[in-house]
Design a protein around this motif. Sequence first.
Motif, PDB file in Angstrom:
ATOM      1  N   VAL B  93      -6.498 -11.054  -5.465  1.00 44.26           N
ATOM      2  CA  VAL B  93      -5.051 -10.796  -5.457  1.00 44.26           C
ATOM      3  C   VAL B  93      -4.383 -11.777  -4.491  1.00 44.26           C
ATOM      4  CG1 VAL B  93      -3.260  -9.123  -4.925  1.00 44.26           C
ATOM      5  CG2 VAL B  93      -5.403  -8.360  -5.953  1.00 44.26           C
ATOM      6  N   PRO B  94      -3.400 -12.555  -4.971  1.00 43.78           N
ATOM      7  CA  PRO B  94      -2.718 -13.493  -4.070  1.00 43.78           C
ATOM      8  C   PRO B  94      -2.009 -12.747  -2.948  1.00 43.78           C
ATOM      9  CG  PRO B  94      -2.185 -13.971  -6.358  1.00 43.78           C
ATOM     10  CD  PRO B  94      -2.912 -12.655  -6.345  1.00 43.78           C
ATOM     11  N   ARG B  96       0.833 -13.046  -1.662  1.00 44.05           N
ATOM     12  CA  ARG B  96       2.237 -12.653  -1.813  1.00 44.05           C
ATOM     13  C   ARG B  96       2.361 -11.231  -2.352  1.00 44.05           C
ATOM     14  NH1 ARG B  96       4.728 -16.053  -6.994  1.00 44.05           N
ATOM     15  NH2 ARG B  96       6.288 -14.400  -7.130  1.00 44.05           N
ATOM     16  N   PHE B  97       1.384 -10.817  -3.174  1.00 45.21           N
ATOM     17  CA  PHE B  97       1.467  -9.473  -3.752  1.00 45.21           C
ATOM     18  C   PHE B  97       0.997  -8.410  -2.773  1.00 45.21           C
ATOM     19  CE2 PHE B  97       1.000 -12.116  -7.705  1.00 45.21           C
ATOM     20  CZ  PHE B  97       2.347 -12.016  -8.033  1.00 45.21           C
ATOM     21  N   LEU B 100       3.901  -8.051  -0.600  1.00 43.61           N
ATOM     22  CA  LEU B 100       4.979  -7.360  -1.301  1.00 43.61           C
ATOM     23  C   LEU B 100       4.760  -5.849  -1.274  1.00 43.61           C
ATOM     24  CD1 LEU B 100       7.503  -7.454  -3.237  1.00 43.61           C
ATOM     25  CD2 LEU B 100       5.857  -7.499  -5.112  1.00 43.61           C
ATOM     26  N   LEU B 101       3.535  -5.455  -1.611  1.00 46.28           N
ATOM     27  CA  LEU B 101       3.252  -4.019  -1.640  1.00 46.28           C
ATOM     28  C   LEU B 101       3.339  -3.414  -0.233  1.00 46.28           C
ATOM     29  CD1 LEU B 101       0.442  -3.637  -4.334  1.00 46.28           C
ATOM     30  CD2 LEU B 101       2.875  -3.157  -4.526  1.00 46.28           C
ATOM     31  N   LEU B 104       7.013  -2.992   0.534  1.00 49.71           N
ATOM     32  CA  LEU B 104       7.581  -1.845  -0.188  1.00 49.71           C
ATOM     33  C   LEU B 104       7.152  -0.540   0.482  1.00 49.71           C
ATOM     34  CD1 LEU B 104       6.992  -3.073  -3.848  1.00 49.71           C
ATOM     35  CD2 LEU B 104       9.203  -2.700  -2.748  1.00 49.71           C
ATOM     36  N   GLN B 105       5.906  -0.525   0.907  1.00 48.87           N
ATOM     37  CA  GLN B 105       5.378   0.656   1.579  1.00 48.87           C
ATOM     38  C   GLN B 105       6.127   0.903   2.888  1.00 48.87           C
ATOM     39  OE1 GLN B 105       2.520   2.922   0.662  1.00 48.87           O
ATOM     40  NE2 GLN B 105       4.015   3.856   2.042  1.00 48.87           N
ATOM     41  N   GLU B 108       9.490   2.264   2.320  1.00 52.88           N
ATOM     42  CA  GLU B 108       9.423   3.683   1.951  1.00 52.88           C
ATOM     43  C   GLU B 108       9.174   4.551   3.180  1.00 52.88           C
ATOM     44  OE1 GLU B 108       7.352   4.724  -1.806  1.00 52.88           O
ATOM     45  OE2 GLU B 108       6.212   6.061  -0.510  1.00 52.88           O
ATOM     46  N   GLU B 112      11.547   7.719   5.121  1.00 56.55           N
ATOM     47  CA  GLU B 112      11.125   9.113   5.267  1.00 56.55           C
ATOM     48  C   GLU B 112      11.556   9.713   6.596  1.00 56.55           C
ATOM     49  OE1 GLU B 112       6.925   9.220   4.505  1.00 56.55           O
ATOM     50  OE2 GLU B 112       7.259   8.554   2.457  1.00 56.55           O
TER      51      GLU B 112
END
Lengths: 187, 112
Positions: B93-94, B96-97, B100-101, B104-105, B108, B112
């Motif tokens: 998996v590169p 950048r992903f 990214l994740l 996003l985490q 999020e 909360e």
Amino acid sequence: MSNATTSPSLKQSMLSLIPNLRAFAVSLCGDIERADDLVQETLLKAWNHLDSFQEGTNLRAWLFTILRNTYFSECRRRRREVEDRDGSKAADLSVHPEQPGHLDMQDFRKALEVLPPDQREALVLVGAAGFSYEEAAEISGCAVGTIKSRVNRARSKLTELLSVGSASEYGPDPTTEAIVTRTVGSR
Amino acid sequence: MPSSVEPSREPAEVGVEECNDSQEGLHLRLQPSTSQHLRLAYSASSSVKNGTPTWLGNPMPSRGAGGLLDRTAQARIGQMLRHIFSDVAEEPVPDRFVKLLEALQAQENARE
């Protein structure tokens, strides 16, 4: 809210499916950079709509669906913008290959790009990604029969593009190999 | 032979021994795990050997053979498709992903 805390395992699964998504995207668009942009967009959309994913159903198929929808709406947009796209691709096909080691895969990639996108998609889903006709139909949002006929048409088109004409077109030397390869373009 | 690319479907008749002198022209994005496949693909591409024309590496089936041509062609198309797919699917998996994740985490978590 249901998506306030998305389950860690779901995120882990998403991460583990990225290589598959990239492979699908590259097979669809033929370009790794564009593919990665498609994957990024897919991940963002998926993340923002995780609450619409039903856990226990096929996450891979769900992500593939988002990716292909993204790809096809982009295609529609591009088609409006660049009318000549198909023409330039067809011209590429007859380009004389300079790297003998490239011939086979390169020609196959080019031939794949020449297929109508819906046929290419069906072929990749069934022939490379390992989905059943039923799953592929669900991902593409069409009937199983449509997928089958797209796959068949894609296969015959590729066979036509990649097969060389009569045996008399061959010569004994490596130069001829390149010429033979060019018949991919002239069909 | 890597196990992840349906090795059982690789045809035995594709000449692996023809590869050694021919890797220089291979510019495809290679990974150790897939290079064997690409070498197979390469050897398949050195199409005019001993004056025998080949189609994607196999002896050219006669057009008149109909069914044979079709089956050979379909098998080759399947192999090529899986090559293209697994080439990329086997890459890590590169970054950048992953980032990214993570981002996003983090977003999020902050909400909360």
